[in-house]
Every structure is written in structure tokens, then in C-alpha cells.
Design a protein around this motif. Structure first.
Motif, short mmCIF file in Angstrom:
data_model
loop_
_atom_site.label_atom_id
_atom_site.label_comp_id
_atom_site.label_asym_id
_atom_site.label_seq_id
_atom_site.Cartn_x
_atom_site.Cartn_y
_atom_site.Cartn_z
N GLU A 203 41.31 45.76 26.96
CA GLU A 203 40.16 46.66 26.80
C GLU A 203 38.86 45.85 26.74
OE1 GLU A 203 41.00 48.82 23.28
OE2 GLU A 203 42.65 49.98 24.17
N ALA A 204 38.89 44.71 26.04
CA ALA A 204 37.70 43.86 26.00
C ALA A 204 37.39 43.28 27.37
CB ALA A 204 37.91 42.74 24.99
N ALA A 205 38.43 42.91 28.13
CA ALA A 205 38.22 42.39 29.48
C ALA A 205 37.66 43.46 30.40
CB ALA A 205 39.54 41.86 30.04
N ALA A 206 38.11 44.72 30.21
CA ALA A 206 37.58 45.80 31.04
C ALA A 206 36.10 46.04 30.75
CB ALA A 206 38.38 47.08 30.78
N LEU A 207 35.70 45.91 29.49
CA LEU A 207 34.28 46.07 29.14
C LEU A 207 33.44 44.98 29.78
CD1 LEU A 207 34.56 47.03 25.35
CD2 LEU A 207 34.01 48.54 27.28
N ASP A 208 34.04 43.79 29.99
CA ASP A 208 33.31 42.69 30.63
C ASP A 208 33.44 42.72 32.16
OD1 ASP A 208 32.51 41.73 28.20
OD2 ASP A 208 34.20 40.34 27.99
N ASN A 209 34.06 43.79 32.69
CA ASN A 209 34.25 43.94 34.14
C ASN A 209 35.06 42.77 34.73
OD1 ASN A 209 32.80 46.39 34.33
ND2 ASN A 209 30.86 45.25 34.37
N ALA A 210 36.05 42.31 33.99
CA ALA A 210 36.91 41.22 34.48
C ALA A 210 37.82 41.74 35.59
CB ALA A 210 37.75 40.66 33.34
N SER A 211 38.02 40.92 36.61
CA SER A 211 38.88 41.32 37.73
C SER A 211 40.35 41.23 37.30
CB SER A 211 38.64 40.40 38.92
OG SER A 211 39.00 39.06 38.60
N ARG A 212 41.23 41.77 38.15
CA ARG A 212 42.66 41.72 37.85
C ARG A 212 43.14 40.28 37.81
NH1 ARG A 212 45.60 46.55 41.36
NH2 ARG A 212 44.55 48.31 40.33
N TRP A 213 42.64 39.45 38.72
CA TRP A 213 43.05 38.05 38.73
C TRP A 213 42.62 37.34 37.46
CZ3 TRP A 213 46.35 34.97 40.91
CH2 TRP A 213 46.17 33.58 40.84
N THR A 214 41.42 37.64 36.98
CA THR A 214 40.94 37.03 35.74
C THR A 214 41.79 37.48 34.56
OG1 THR A 214 38.68 36.96 36.60
CG2 THR A 214 38.96 36.78 34.21
N ARG A 215 42.13 38.77 34.51
CA ARG A 215 42.97 39.25 33.42
C ARG A 215 44.36 38.62 33.47
NH1 ARG A 215 42.38 45.60 34.04
NH2 ARG A 215 41.71 44.99 36.13
N THR A 217 45.19 35.60 34.82
CA THR A 217 45.17 34.16 34.54
C THR A 217 44.62 33.82 33.16
OG1 THR A 217 43.03 34.00 35.68
CG2 THR A 217 45.03 33.57 36.97
N ARG A 218 43.75 34.66 32.62
CA ARG A 218 43.11 34.33 31.35
C ARG A 218 43.76 35.04 30.15
NH1 ARG A 218 38.02 32.06 32.09
NH2 ARG A 218 38.08 30.89 34.06
N ILE A 219 44.48 36.14 30.40
CA ILE A 219 45.07 36.90 29.29
C ILE A 219 46.59 36.93 29.40
CG2 ILE A 219 45.20 39.14 28.15
CD1 ILE A 219 42.36 39.69 29.06
N THR A 220 47.08 37.46 30.53
CA THR A 220 48.52 37.74 30.63
C THR A 220 49.36 36.46 30.63
OG1 THR A 220 48.01 39.73 31.91
CG2 THR A 220 50.27 38.90 31.97
N LEU A 221 49.08 35.55 31.55
CA LEU A 221 49.90 34.35 31.66
C LEU A 221 49.85 33.47 30.41
CD1 LEU A 221 49.40 33.34 35.40
CD2 LEU A 221 51.26 34.63 34.35
N PRO A 222 48.67 33.22 29.81
CA PRO A 222 48.70 32.45 28.55
C PRO A 222 49.47 33.15 27.43
CG PRO A 222 46.49 32.45 29.49
CD PRO A 222 47.28 33.43 30.29
#
Length: 306
Positions: A203-215, A217-222
Motif C-alpha cells: 500500500e505504501a509502494a502504491a502511494l509512491d507510484n512504484a512500478s511492479r518491477w520495483t515492488r 525487487t524492493r519488497i517481495t524478493l527481499p
């Protein structure tokens, strides 16, 4: 009154220590069945296998102690060395594919809904099949006369390939069979990990308009890195133990192109009756699995810390 306090506190402390000792013993009793099973089924057979690898004998008994002669003979045996190469080749074909495909399926199916549940069931269903059923089905796929791939090739005006009779295609064919069979386990493990990732991060990433790739590599995989390491180690251990597929599909052929270490151990111990020699090969396989799993763990752990 002040002088009575120490005498009153002493029985209380004694009672507490006794209760603590009873709790410790009750915990040990809960662990005891597992320890007995672990020692009887893991430690004792492992020790017996190590001892047997230093002997010469058959099913009727041990003839003599030969020390490390079995290991020296193994590393001078071209057939055994070829089985080692075949096993590593198979692991390289299957482990990355199972890990990445399992992760991809988990990412796609990590959504609520009836169709996602149905697809999860379909992909996991192959895992519960026996190796006999799986190899029978895929032999019908790879048959050069009337098999599924042969029919498709003929429809495209191509010459059918005898996958299981070609040294270049036999092991990849077994790898494809294994990936289809085993894909359910890594998919389920990744699904369980993905469902533990906090929704607030997305939800925080969506508010920052993060792309799917960013979500990704930066959220899911870690967030699922530990599960990724777990899946890789589990698959390394499982795929190093390749046995049923080549035995039922190719008998280790053609020209030993699909004979893995476990099949070599089986044939040496139960067909040639060289139990000491087979036990030595089993110890080499155990060392290979241990080294490969630990190397993967340490490399991934260092990347995670950096």
C-alpha cells in the motif's frame, strides 16, 4: 516478624526449583521419542554406512577391512565419474528451473479467487503422483512412434526425435519430466511466504507510484529471501537423489548418459553384490549434497547481509 521471613522464603524457593526441574524433565520426555527415532533412523545408519564403506563384502557378510581402497577405486572408475557428471548436469537442469518457475507460479497465483485456487490445485496435483505413473505418462509423450511430441512433429512436417534414445536429449527429457512432477512443492512454499508479506508495504509502494518491477525487487524478493534459500537447498538435496525416473525411462542409457549416482549405488550393491563399494559411493553422494547445500546457503547468506 522480620526474622521469620527467611525461613518462610526458603520452602518457597525450594518448591520453585523442584517445579522447574520437573518442567525440564517433562520437556525432555517430549523430545525423547524424536531423539530415539533420529538416532535409530539417521545416526546409526549413517555410522554403519561409513563403516561399511571401508569393508569388502556382500549380502552374506563382511569379508575384510580395506580402509580407503573403495574410495580410491571409485575415483578411478570411469563409469562412476560419468554418473557424477550426469548427476550434476541433472541438478543444473532442474534446480534453477524448479525455483524460478515455482516462484513465477506463486506470484501469478497469489491472488484471492476461485480460479487461483483451482489452478493451485492443478499445479500441485502432479506432486502426489508416484514416480511410476509420472514416468509412464511421459514415456507416452516422448515415444518416437505415436507419442505426443512425435504426432506434433509429424503435423508440422518434422522428423520425430527419439528423445529417450538420444544421448543429447535423454537427460533434458528426464529433467522436463521431473520439473513437471515436482513443481508443486516450491510453488506452495513460495505461496506461503508471499502471504506473510505485510500488505502495508504494498500500500505504501502504491502511494509512491512504484512500478511492479520495483515492488518485486524492493519488497517481495527481499521479504521471501529466506524461503528462496530454503527452496534451493531442498531442491538440491532432492534432485541429487535422482533414481526412479532414469531407472524406469532409460535404464541409465543410452551409453550411460542418464545413469545418476543413486542408480550406480543400486546396481553396484544389489546387482553386483559389492556392498562396501556401493556404500563408499553413497558416502561420496552424501558429501556432494552437503557441500552443495552449504555452499548455496553461505553464498546466499552473504548476499543477503551485503
Amino acid at each position: 516478624m522480620a526474622t521469620a521471613l527467611p525461613s518462610q522464603a526458603a520452602p518457597v524457593a525450594t518448591h520453585a526449583s523442584r517445579a522447574r526441574r520437573r518442567t525440564d524433565w517433562s520437556g525432555a520426555l517430549f523430545v525423547l521419542p524424536y531423539l530415539v527415532f533420529f538416532v535409530a533412523m539417521i545416526v546409526v545408519p549413517l555410522g554403519m554406512g561409513m563403516w561399511l564403506s571401508t569393508t569388502k563384502g556382500d549380502l552374506f557378510g563382511v569379508e575384510a577391512q580395506v580402509g580407503l581402497d573403495n574410495f580410491v577405486r571409485l575415483f578411478g572408475d570411469p563409469i562412476f565419474l560419468e554418473t557424477v557428471t550426469n548427476t550434476f548436469y541433472f541438478v543444473l537442469l532442474t534446480v534453477p528451473a524448479l525455483t524460478l518457475i515455482g516462484l513465477g507460479l506463486a506470484l501469478v497465483l497469489n491472488t484471492p479467487g476461485r480460479w487461483a485456487t483451482v489452478l493451485r490445485t492443478i499445479f500441485f496435483a502432479s506432486t502426489v503422483l508416484s514416480v511410476t505413473v509420472v514416468t509412464l505418462v511421459w514415456r507416452l509423450v516422448f515415444l518416437p512412434d505415436g507419442g505426443l511430441l512425435a504426432v506434433v512433429a509429424e503435423a508440422l512436417d518434422r522428423t520425430p526425435i527419439a528423445f529417450l534414445n538420444d544421448p543429447d536429449f535423454a537427460m533434458p527429457a528426464i529433467a522436463v519430466t521431473t520439473i513437471w512432477w515436482c513443481i508443486g512443492l516450491p510453488m506452495v512454499l513460495f505461496l506461503a511466504a508471499l502471504q506473510q508479506v505485510p500488505r502495508e508495504l504494498y500500500e505504501a509502494a502504491a502511494l509512491d507510484n512504484a512500478s511492479r518491477w520495483t515492488r518485486l525487487t524492493r519488497i517481495t524478493l527481499p521479504a521471501i529471501s529466506r524461503t528462496f534459500v530454503l527452496v534451493v537447498i531442498i531442491e538440491i538435496i532432492l534432485q541429487f537423489q535422482l533414481f526412479g525416473q532414469p531407472q524406469l525411462m532409460t535404464l541409465g542409457g543410452p551409453n550411460n548418459a542418464t545413469r545418476p549416482i543413486v542408480l550406480f549405488i543400486y546396481e553396484t550393491g544389489w546387482r553386483q553384490w559389492e556392498l562396501g563399494y556401493a556404500a563408499a559411493a553413497a558416502q561420496v553422494l552424501f558429501a556432494m549434497i552437503l557441500v552443495a547445500a552449504m555452499a548455496q546457503y553461505f553464498v546466499t547468506s552473504r548476499k543477503g547481509r551485503s
